[in-house]
Every structure is written in structure tokens, then in C-alpha cells.
Enzyme design. Sequence first.
Site, PDB file in Angstrom:
ATOM      1  N   GLU A 199      40.774  -8.282  29.002  1.00 13.52           N
ATOM      2  CA  GLU A 199      40.232  -8.673  27.688  1.00 13.52           C
ATOM      3  C   GLU A 199      41.112  -9.805  27.195  1.00 13.52           C
ATOM      4  OE1 GLU A 199      37.515  -7.595  26.451  1.00 13.52           O
ATOM      5  OE2 GLU A 199      37.152  -5.806  27.644  1.00 13.52           O
ATOM      6  N   GLU A 218      42.658 -22.396  21.646  1.00 15.25           N
ATOM      7  CA  GLU A 218      42.634 -21.186  20.816  1.00 15.25           C
ATOM      8  C   GLU A 218      43.884 -21.221  19.940  1.00 15.25           C
ATOM      9  OE1 GLU A 218      43.621 -17.383  22.619  1.00 15.25           O
ATOM     10  OE2 GLU A 218      42.332 -16.331  21.211  1.00 15.25           O
ATOM     11  N   GLY A 233      45.268  -9.555  26.415  1.00 16.57           N
ATOM     12  CA  GLY A 233      46.269 -10.574  26.122  1.00 16.57           C
ATOM     13  C   GLY A 233      45.692 -11.951  26.385  1.00 16.57           C
ATOM     14  N   SER A 234      46.575 -12.895  26.692  1.00 17.93           N
ATOM     15  CA  SER A 234      46.141 -14.289  26.838  1.00 17.93           C
ATOM     16  C   SER A 234      45.490 -14.547  28.202  1.00 17.93           C
ATOM     17  CB  SER A 234      47.349 -15.209  26.680  1.00 17.93           C
ATOM     18  OG  SER A 234      48.263 -14.948  27.723  1.00 17.93           O
ATOM     19  N   LYS A 285      52.181  -0.067  28.132  1.00 17.55           N
ATOM     20  CA  LYS A 285      53.273  -0.963  27.727  1.00 17.55           C
ATOM     21  C   LYS A 285      52.813  -1.866  26.583  1.00 17.55           C
ATOM     22  CE  LYS A 285      54.431  -5.193  28.977  1.00 17.55           C
ATOM     23  NZ  LYS A 285      55.010  -5.694  27.731  1.00 17.55           N
ATOM     24  N   THR A 303      48.239 -15.015  31.023  1.00 18.68           N
ATOM     25  CA  THR A 303      48.808 -13.783  31.574  1.00 18.68           C
ATOM     26  C   THR A 303      47.730 -12.997  32.321  1.00 18.68           C
ATOM     27  OG1 THR A 303      50.261 -13.739  29.653  1.00 18.68           O
ATOM     28  CG2 THR A 303      50.255 -11.792  31.022  1.00 18.68           C
ATOM     29  N   GLY A 304      46.510 -13.047  31.814  1.00 19.17           N
ATOM     30  CA  GLY A 304      45.408 -12.349  32.490  1.00 19.17           C
ATOM     31  C   GLY A 304      45.250 -12.812  33.930  1.00 19.17           C
ATOM     32  N   CYS A 315      41.353 -11.943  18.529  1.00 19.23           N
ATOM     33  CA  CYS A 315      40.698 -12.573  19.685  1.00 19.23           C
ATOM     34  C   CYS A 315      39.300 -13.053  19.330  1.00 19.23           C
ATOM     35  CB  CYS A 315      40.651 -11.600  20.851  1.00 19.23           C
ATOM     36  SG  CYS A 315      39.848 -10.037  20.462  1.00 19.23           S
TER      37      CYS A 315
HETATM   38  P1  NAD Z   1      50.294 -12.356  26.244  1.00 17.99           P
HETATM   39  O1  NAD Z   1      49.362 -12.581  27.374  1.00 17.99           O
HETATM   40  O2  NAD Z   1      51.429 -13.287  26.062  1.00 17.99           O
HETATM   41  O3  NAD Z   1      50.946 -10.900  26.328  1.00 17.99           O
HETATM   42  C1  NAD Z   1      50.143  -9.733  26.416  1.00 17.99           C
HETATM   43  C2  NAD Z   1      50.942  -8.633  27.111  1.00 17.99           C
HETATM   44  O4  NAD Z   1      51.179  -8.997  28.477  1.00 17.99           O
HETATM   45  C3  NAD Z   1      52.310  -8.332  26.507  1.00 17.99           C
HETATM   46  O5  NAD Z   1      52.509  -6.922  26.503  1.00 17.99           O
HETATM   47  C4  NAD Z   1      53.260  -9.004  27.484  1.00 17.99           C
HETATM   48  O6  NAD Z   1      54.565  -8.445  27.495  1.00 17.99           O
HETATM   49  C5  NAD Z   1      52.543  -8.763  28.799  1.00 17.99           C
HETATM   50  N1  NAD Z   1      52.923  -9.669  29.898  1.00 17.99           N
HETATM   51  C6  NAD Z   1      53.494 -10.898  29.827  1.00 17.99           C
HETATM   52  N2  NAD Z   1      53.639 -11.425  31.058  1.00 17.99           N
HETATM   53  C7  NAD Z   1      53.147 -10.515  31.930  1.00 17.99           C
HETATM   54  C8  NAD Z   1      52.995 -10.486  33.347  1.00 17.99           C
HETATM   55  N3  NAD Z   1      53.377 -11.504  34.114  1.00 17.99           N
HETATM   56  N4  NAD Z   1      52.423  -9.400  33.904  1.00 17.99           N
HETATM   57  C9  NAD Z   1      51.994  -8.384  33.139  1.00 17.99           C
HETATM   58  N5  NAD Z   1      52.111  -8.339  31.791  1.00 17.99           N
HETATM   59  C10 NAD Z   1      52.687  -9.399  31.195  1.00 17.99           C
HETATM   60  O7  NAD Z   1      49.363 -12.297  24.944  1.00 17.99           O
HETATM   61  P2  NAD Z   1      49.805 -12.208  23.417  1.00 17.99           P
HETATM   62  O8  NAD Z   1      50.374 -13.518  22.997  1.00 17.99           O
HETATM   63  O9  NAD Z   1      50.613 -10.960  23.226  1.00 17.99           O
HETATM   64  O10 NAD Z   1      48.383 -11.952  22.702  1.00 17.99           O
HETATM   65  C11 NAD Z   1      47.553 -12.974  22.206  1.00 17.99           C
HETATM   66  C12 NAD Z   1      46.363 -13.188  23.125  1.00 17.99           C
HETATM   67  O11 NAD Z   1      45.654 -11.964  23.318  1.00 17.99           O
HETATM   68  C13 NAD Z   1      45.346 -14.152  22.538  1.00 17.99           C
HETATM   69  O12 NAD Z   1      44.913 -15.044  23.530  1.00 17.99           O
HETATM   70  C14 NAD Z   1      44.187 -13.236  22.118  1.00 17.99           C
HETATM   71  O13 NAD Z   1      42.935 -13.873  22.056  1.00 17.99           O
HETATM   72  C15 NAD Z   1      44.259 -12.191  23.173  1.00 17.99           C
HETATM   73  N6  NAD Z   1      43.575 -10.958  22.744  1.00 17.99           N
HETATM   74  C16 NAD Z   1      42.389 -10.610  23.343  1.00 17.99           C
HETATM   75  C17 NAD Z   1      41.679  -9.480  22.911  1.00 17.99           C
HETATM   76  C18 NAD Z   1      40.362  -9.085  23.530  1.00 17.99           C
HETATM   77  O14 NAD Z   1      39.907  -7.953  23.309  1.00 17.99           O
HETATM   78  N7  NAD Z   1      39.695  -9.949  24.289  1.00 17.99           N
HETATM   79  C19 NAD Z   1      42.213  -8.693  21.877  1.00 17.99           C
HETATM   80  C20 NAD Z   1      43.423  -9.074  21.303  1.00 17.99           C
HETATM   81  C21 NAD Z   1      44.100 -10.210  21.742  1.00 17.99           C
END
Ligand code: NAD
Length: 482
Positions: free
Chosen positions: A248, A379, A226-227, A175, A230-231, A282
Site C-alpha cells: 500500500e 507526492e 509506506g512509500s 514493525k 521502500t515498497g 496517502c
Molecule cells: P517509508 O517507506 O519511508 O517507511 C515505511 C516503513 O518502512 C517504516 O516502518 C520504515 O522503517 C520501513 N522501512 C524503511 N526501509 C525499509 C526497507 N528497506 N525494508 C523494509 N522496511 C523498510 O514511508 P513513510 O515515509 O513512513 O510513509 C509515508 C508514505 O507512506 C507516503 O508515500 C504515503 O503515501 C504512504 N502511505 C500509503 C498508504 C496506503 O494505504 N496506500 C497509507 C499511509 C501512507
Amino acid sequence: MQTLTPSFSTALHFIGGQLHDSPTRFDVIDPATGLAFQTAPDATQAQLNQAVVAAKQALPAWRDLGYEKRGEQLRAFASRLREQAPTLATLLTQEQGKPIARAREEFERSAMLVDGITRLAIDSELLREDARGRATLHHRPLGVVGAITPWNTPIVLAVSKIVQALYTGNTLVLKPSPYAPLATLNLGVLAKDLFPPGVLNIIAGGTDLGSWLTRHPDIAKISFTGSVRTGKAVMVACADTLKRFTLELGGNDAAIVLDDVDVEKIAPQIFWAAFGNSGQVCMAIKRLYVQRKAYEPLVAALARIASQVQVGPGADASSELGPLQNRAQFEYVRGILDDTRRSGARLFEGGQRLPDSGYFIAPAIVADALEGMRVVDEEAFGPVLPMLAFDDVSDAVRRANDTTFGLGSSVWSSDLDRAEEIANQLSAGTTWINSHMGVEPGVPFGGIKQSGMGVEYAVQGLKGYMEPHVIKTPAHDLQASH
Ligand code: NAD
């Protein structure tokens, strides 16, 4: 449900080897204009279930195919990525914002990851062979994997999860972020007729779909990027069925610059490690600690580069930095900049002339930044770099480590022994010396502390998509069989 023919013009889900629409579609915004330019299908829970059933059905044959044949099919997928990069990069730029040359590079980097990862070997290990008999350790696929990706580098992250999950013999439901789902959905068009139906499924949607995916009883593992916020929600959701997970997450990477550096030489490297993709990386440099003697020269050098950088629509070949990817991120970074202006820090804003519409922010160097300011503690994930001065290296190390994040870090010095000694004291998943940023297929990457759990890439990352299986045979049976 309607089944449609492949095309790059209408984004569709890829389920069980076929392209599918949904009853509802959502707008995808071009961040260079702030206007909707296409729509994406919003998957229903029934469509998620259909994708999981397809992935389950495809699993036994795919698992039994073996590494070599799976690797061949994945490398054929990498060839298609390279072939279609010119077309798909245009779409990636329009939905994500990055300059077109960087979008093409993202496809090339993705293809290189596939080539590299499919050459890694996961061997069985002989743990012991003695008077008691033999014990061996094997790794086998987990089953159906669910992958969730963010909007900043959607293709490289989607492809890295596809190759790791599929090469190790799992099947996948992926997704992408609803902010930038289009190029990723089109990976389904590339994969059609390449992998057996159901091996790879790509479906678009928002928070609800993410939540259903992480709670689905037939999904064995979630690979999430992701963030941090959400993680944590993903981790809680996985607990119910004891799913495996790789997280990640975000970072607030510190770079420590010693006063023996050649400022003019490192300034462009530091600038692009902080501002590439408009800071939406990230593992970008997000806090720059500089030893006193080098501090003002580096402020001046970075401010000069910022003033020369061309900010503009990614589709314009002269743009070096594009817009922020979405309105929420744009407002968030502007809020941090407003706070910074009020803080008394010196702000050097570059970027030449900004376009009138869209989510553009000029690259900003923040001198005299201090801990306690939002620009340092949070961040920002935008084109803003706080610079903090230090005298003692031990003080810089303590301040660099004083964060809940632990993704990357770097040390810059002409004395490699000293740099390595400092690197050993930094709390991060990766510490670079005289560079910052970048992943490669044979080197594990991941965060410590709240930057994540588990690693991606390399044999260690691949084992995260597998479960260990020990086989023990008593000595007398081994002897009898000889
Ligand atoms: P986000 O956490 O808002 O969203 C990431 C994904 O999670 C999206 O597909 C979103 O639809 C999904 N999501 C949202 N709520 C959810 C839930 N409750 N359950 C499951 N999935 C859900 O992150 P973002 O704003 O899209 O991305 C930016 C963040 O990602 C930054 O913090 C960045 O540092 C991080 N990031 C980390 C890495 C890494 O390798 N460590 C790489 C790229 C980005």
C-alpha cells in the site's frame, strides 16, 4: 534478556506475550517542539528471530481456533483500544503531531475496523459438482506474517494489519516506523494476556529491522504500507523466498471539479480532504483540477478557509492542524514550496500565526499550478494543494491519469450520471464521487500502477492473507460414500 512489567511509560517490544527492552534505544522526537521526549527500543536481529519463533509456535493453535473465537478475542482488543484511547491518544499526538481530537478518532476508527472485519465471512466455494466429481475451493492462513507501517496514521494501519492477519488465522510480527513507534508499541501492553503468547509480536527499529523482516525465511507474507521507493525494496527482498506481499504505497490523487458544483458547499470538504493530518495522508487530494468557470471562486473559497485555520501543537485543543511529522518531511515540503514561489504560481498561505519552534508549515493553496512543477508532479505529503484549471473534461481526465501513481481520485458534480461516466475513465484503485478519502471494513482499498499491489480490507483483502487450496474428489468415490 530482561522481561518487564506492563506500563505505558516506557515503550518496550512485545515478543511471545512478554515485554522486552533492547540493548540500545533511539530517540523519539516531538514534532511540535523538534525535541526528543522519549526513547524506543531498537530490536536486534536476535530479537526479530525470537519474535518469529514465538509466532511460529503460536500458529497451529491459533489457526485451529476458528473465525468465531478469533473474532471474539479481536473484538475484546477493540474494546481495550476504546478504553485506553484517551491515554494513548495523548502519546500518539506527541509523537505524530496530529490534533488530539484526531488522535482519539484514530483509535475509534481502528476499533470500528476490528468490529467490521471480524464480521466478514470467508466461505469455501463449490467450484463444480458434475459427472466428474466435485471441486471445492478453500482458503487457509499463510503462516507468520510480517507487517511494516509508516508514521502518518500509525494506529489505524497497525490495527488494520493486526485484525486482518489474526482474524484469518495467521500470527504476526509488526514493525512500526521509527519516527512514531510509541503508541504502536503500547498496543502490546493492551494485547498482553488477551491473545495467546506469540500470536501478536510488535518490535521497533529502522531500515535494518525492516530489511531483516522482509528477508526472513520463516515469514510467509509482508503487508507493507509506506512509500513507493521502500515498497520496491520490499518487493525485491520478498523475491528471494517468494514471500507473498501486499504493498500500500504513495499517491498523487487528482480531484476533478466540474463547473456545476456549489462552490461554497464543497470548499470545506475539499479543504479537509487535502489538508487533514497536514496533508500527510496517502489518499489525500494532492492535485485539484477545476473547470474554468468554478476555478476562481474555488481558489477564493479555499484561500479563505486556509487563512482561518488554526495551526499549532496537537496537544492544544484549539489546533486544527499540527506540525509535519519529522524534520526530513518538513524540509522536503519547504523545498517544494520554495520551488513553487519561484515558479510564478499564486500562493495563498494561511494558518494564522505559526509557533516559533517545531515542524510547522502553514496550509498553502497554489493557484495557476501546472504539470511540470514539483508541487504537481511529486507526492508532497504536506499541507499544500496545487489547483489546475481545465476547459474540457476529456483534457482533465487525461491529465489526472498522466501519473505513475494510481491510489485514489474523485469527481465533484451535481450531475451524478456525468460524474459516474467520468469516474469510469479514471485510473485509480478508488474513485469517490462528491467526497474523497476514507476506508471501511467491507470495501477493498488499494492502489494500481506504482501506488501498490493487492488490496486491504473486505473479503478480497482478507484473502491476501491466505492461500487458496483446492480439494477435488472423483465422482465414484462421492457415490460410494453416500
Ligand atoms: P517509508 O517507506 O519511508 O517507511 C515505511 C516503513 O518502512 C517504516 O516502518 C520504515 O522503517 C520501513 N522501512 C524503511 N526501509 C525499509 C526497507 N528497506 N525494508 C523494509 N522496511 C523498510 O514511508 P513513510 O515515509 O513512513 O510513509 C509515508 C508514505 O507512506 C507516503 O508515500 C504515503 O503515501 C504512504 N502511505 C500509503 C498508504 C496506503 O494505504 N496506500 C497509507 C499511509 C501512507
